[in-house]
Motif scaffolding. Structure first.
Motif, PDB file in Angstrom:
ATOM      1  N   GLY A  81      89.810  44.724  26.222  1.00  0.00           N
ATOM      2  CA  GLY A  81      90.072  45.965  25.504  1.00  0.00           C
ATOM      3  C   GLY A  81      89.767  45.925  24.026  1.00  0.00           C
ATOM      4  N   VAL A  82      89.120  44.858  23.553  1.00  0.00           N
ATOM      5  CA  VAL A  82      88.868  44.740  22.113  1.00  0.00           C
ATOM      6  C   VAL A  82      87.994  45.878  21.601  1.00  0.00           C
ATOM      7  N   ARG A  83      87.129  46.408  22.470  1.00  0.00           N
ATOM      8  CA  ARG A  83      86.215  47.465  22.023  1.00  0.00           C
ATOM      9  C   ARG A  83      86.924  48.796  21.776  1.00  0.00           C
ATOM     10  N   SER A  84      88.128  48.921  22.266  1.00  0.00           N
ATOM     11  CA  SER A  84      88.862  50.177  22.077  1.00  0.00           C
ATOM     12  C   SER A  84      89.916  50.082  20.976  1.00  0.00           C
ATOM     13  N   LEU A  85      90.103  48.891  20.414  1.00  0.00           N
ATOM     14  CA  LEU A  85      91.119  48.712  19.377  1.00  0.00           C
ATOM     15  C   LEU A  85      90.613  49.223  18.027  1.00  0.00           C
ATOM     16  N   ASN A  86      91.468  49.954  17.340  1.00  0.00           N
ATOM     17  CA  ASN A  86      91.148  50.408  15.994  1.00  0.00           C
ATOM     18  C   ASN A  86      91.677  49.396  14.980  1.00  0.00           C
TER      19      ASN A  86
ATOM     20  N   TYR B 201      68.750  52.182  24.030  1.00  0.00           N
ATOM     21  CA  TYR B 201      69.906  51.616  24.726  1.00  0.00           C
ATOM     22  C   TYR B 201      70.031  50.126  24.441  1.00  0.00           C
ATOM     23  N   GLY B 202      68.899  49.428  24.447  1.00  0.00           N
ATOM     24  CA  GLY B 202      68.920  47.999  24.144  1.00  0.00           C
ATOM     25  C   GLY B 202      69.445  47.731  22.742  1.00  0.00           C
ATOM     26  N   GLU B 203      69.012  48.539  21.781  1.00  0.00           N
ATOM     27  CA  GLU B 203      69.489  48.378  20.407  1.00  0.00           C
ATOM     28  C   GLU B 203      70.990  48.639  20.312  1.00  0.00           C
ATOM     29  N   ALA B 204      71.446  49.707  20.978  1.00  0.00           N
ATOM     30  CA  ALA B 204      72.873  50.044  20.940  1.00  0.00           C
ATOM     31  C   ALA B 204      73.708  48.958  21.618  1.00  0.00           C
TER      32      ALA B 204
ATOM     33  N   ALA C 104      77.418  44.416  21.119  1.00  0.00           N
ATOM     34  CA  ALA C 104      77.724  43.036  21.512  1.00  0.00           C
ATOM     35  C   ALA C 104      77.878  42.142  20.285  1.00  0.00           C
ATOM     36  N   LYS C 105      76.997  42.322  19.301  1.00  0.00           N
ATOM     37  CA  LYS C 105      77.075  41.513  18.084  1.00  0.00           C
ATOM     38  C   LYS C 105      78.375  41.783  17.330  1.00  0.00           C
ATOM     39  N   GLU C 106      78.733  43.059  17.203  1.00  0.00           N
ATOM     40  CA  GLU C 106      79.962  43.397  16.482  1.00  0.00           C
ATOM     41  C   GLU C 106      81.190  42.871  17.222  1.00  0.00           C
ATOM     42  N   GLU C 107      81.154  42.915  18.544  1.00  0.00           N
ATOM     43  CA  GLU C 107      82.268  42.369  19.329  1.00  0.00           C
ATOM     44  C   GLU C 107      82.395  40.860  19.105  1.00  0.00           C
ATOM     45  N   GLN C 108      81.274  40.164  19.101  1.00  0.00           N
ATOM     46  CA  GLN C 108      81.297  38.715  18.904  1.00  0.00           C
ATOM     47  C   GLN C 108      81.802  38.345  17.511  1.00  0.00           C
ATOM     48  N   ILE C 109      81.370  39.097  16.494  1.00  0.00           N
ATOM     49  CA  ILE C 109      81.830  38.811  15.132  1.00  0.00           C
ATOM     50  C   ILE C 109      83.322  39.119  14.999  1.00  0.00           C
ATOM     51  N   THR C 110      83.766  40.194  15.648  1.00  0.00           N
ATOM     52  CA  THR C 110      85.192  40.535  15.632  1.00  0.00           C
ATOM     53  C   THR C 110      86.016  39.407  16.237  1.00  0.00           C
ATOM     54  N   LEU C 111      85.603  38.942  17.407  1.00  0.00           N
ATOM     55  CA  LEU C 111      86.319  37.845  18.066  1.00  0.00           C
ATOM     56  C   LEU C 111      86.250  36.567  17.238  1.00  0.00           C
ATOM     57  N   PHE C 112      85.130  36.362  16.562  1.00  0.00           N
ATOM     58  CA  PHE C 112      84.965  35.183  15.701  1.00  0.00           C
ATOM     59  C   PHE C 112      86.008  35.193  14.586  1.00  0.00           C
TER      60      PHE C 112
ATOM     61  N   ALA D 239      83.152  52.908  17.936  1.00  0.00           N
ATOM     62  CA  ALA D 239      82.037  53.856  17.824  1.00  0.00           C
ATOM     63  C   ALA D 239      80.756  53.262  18.398  1.00  0.00           C
ATOM     64  N   LEU D 240      80.522  51.976  18.154  1.00  0.00           N
ATOM     65  CA  LEU D 240      79.328  51.322  18.696  1.00  0.00           C
ATOM     66  C   LEU D 240      79.393  51.249  20.220  1.00  0.00           C
ATOM     67  N   ASN D 241      80.583  51.027  20.744  1.00  0.00           N
ATOM     68  CA  ASN D 241      80.754  50.982  22.194  1.00  0.00           C
ATOM     69  C   ASN D 241      80.467  52.347  22.816  1.00  0.00           C
ATOM     70  N   GLU D 242      80.931  53.401  22.137  1.00  0.00           N
ATOM     71  CA  GLU D 242      80.675  54.763  22.619  1.00  0.00           C
ATOM     72  C   GLU D 242      79.182  55.089  22.551  1.00  0.00           C
ATOM     73  N   LYS D 243      78.537  54.651  21.484  1.00  0.00           N
ATOM     74  CA  LYS D 243      77.100  54.885  21.341  1.00  0.00           C
ATOM     75  C   LYS D 243      76.324  54.166  22.441  1.00  0.00           C
ATOM     76  N   GLU D 244      76.752  52.958  22.777  1.00  0.00           N
ATOM     77  CA  GLU D 244      76.100  52.219  23.867  1.00  0.00           C
ATOM     78  C   GLU D 244      76.249  52.961  25.193  1.00  0.00           C
ATOM     79  N   ALA D 245      77.460  53.458  25.465  1.00  0.00           N
ATOM     80  CA  ALA D 245      77.707  54.175  26.719  1.00  0.00           C
ATOM     81  C   ALA D 245      76.862  55.450  26.794  1.00  0.00           C
ATOM     82  N   GLU D 246      76.757  56.164  25.673  1.00  0.00           N
ATOM     83  CA  GLU D 246      75.950  57.387  25.647  1.00  0.00           C
ATOM     84  C   GLU D 246      74.470  57.072  25.867  1.00  0.00           C
ATOM     85  N   ALA D 247      73.997  55.990  25.258  1.00  0.00           N
ATOM     86  CA  ALA D 247      72.591  55.607  25.418  1.00  0.00           C
ATOM     87  C   ALA D 247      72.298  55.208  26.861  1.00  0.00           C
ATOM     88  N   LYS D 248      73.233  54.511  27.483  1.00  0.00           N
ATOM     89  CA  LYS D 248      73.046  54.111  28.885  1.00  0.00           C
ATOM     90  C   LYS D 248      73.005  55.336  29.794  1.00  0.00           C
TER      91      LYS D 248
END
Length: 231
Positions: free
Chosen positions: A173-178, A148-151, A156-164, A78-87
């Motif tokens: 493809g991590v941003r598309s995994l449920n 857009y910067g906030e999104a 990016a932060k959520e992706e990094q924590i997920t990978l952590f 959802a955050l990835n989609e929000k970023e794309a929409e903001a861009k």
């Protein structure tokens, strides 16, 4: 035979209860290992266990509160989609900003080349109106860029924590995994070597990602996300 069967069932039940009683909760195990690393000044281990490592003069700690484990759907898609929409909103608004700037510049050129006072007065008013229009579009664009910067930062932060949590540096493809994110909130008291104590709120997370079929593809580990001092 019945007595032997009942005895065997009872023995198994006791063994299960003993095992459950002896097994440490994930927060206790994780914090024990973390503060051992703190005492050893093992920065590498601390960084592997905590997203924001806490360096502290440590003698002992006590867990004061633990919330029940919370399980929510992962937010990264959802955050990835929000970023794309903001861009897209930023990109779509470039045209109106450029058009407003071009119109303003053209009016300024006309004003510079005006020959009569009446023409200059009319063009001055036109420039003022176009300046206001450009300022409006510019401010809208700056706000879209801010959002857009906030999104982008949030995704990016959520992706990094997920990978952590997964123990990976990258995952295509991590941003598309449920999947699910498991969360626990704690309050701990840390005593330093002088005997002074300070409380911290601690957040722990574990990510479990699933593939398109719904099967677990990546099973993360519990990680400490943050230590927040309690005032």
């Amino acid at each position: 035979m019945k007595i032997k069967s009942l005895w065997l069932i009872g023995l198994i039940t006791v063994a299960i209860l003993i095992s459950a009683g002896c097994s440490s909760a994930p927060e206790k195990t994780l914090l024990d290992k973390y503060f051992h690393a703190v005492s050893m000044r093992d920065n590498q281990t601390m960084a592997a266990m905590a997203w924001k490592p806490l360096e502290i003069d440590y003698a002992s700690f006590t867990i004061l509160e633990v919330t029940p484990e919370k399980i929510d759907p992962v937010s990264l898609p959802a955050l990835n989609e929000k970023e794309a929409e903001a861009k897209k909103k930023v990109d779509d608004h470039i045209g109106p900003v450029v058009d407003a700037k071009d119109a303003l510049d053209a009016a300024k050129d006309e004003l510079d080349n005006a020959r009569t006072s009446a023409a200059r007065a009319a063009l001055k008013k036109k420039v003022e109106q176009l300046q206001a229009k450009y300022d409006e579009e510019y401010n809208v664009h700056k706000e879209l860029q801010r959002l857009y910067g906030e999104a982008k930062d949030a995704a990016a932060k959520e992706e990094q924590i997920t990978l952590f949590s997964l123990g990976l540096k990258s995952l295509p493809g991590v941003r598309s995994l449920n999947g699910d994110v498991h969360t626990k909130q704690l309050v701990i008291s840390v005593k330093n070597k002088a005997g002074a104590e300070r409380k911290y709120k601690v957040e722990m997370r574990k990510y479990v990602l699933k593939d398109e079929t719904g099967k677990v593809a990546y099973n993360g580990q519990w990680k400490i996300i943050d230590f927040v001092p309690v005032s």
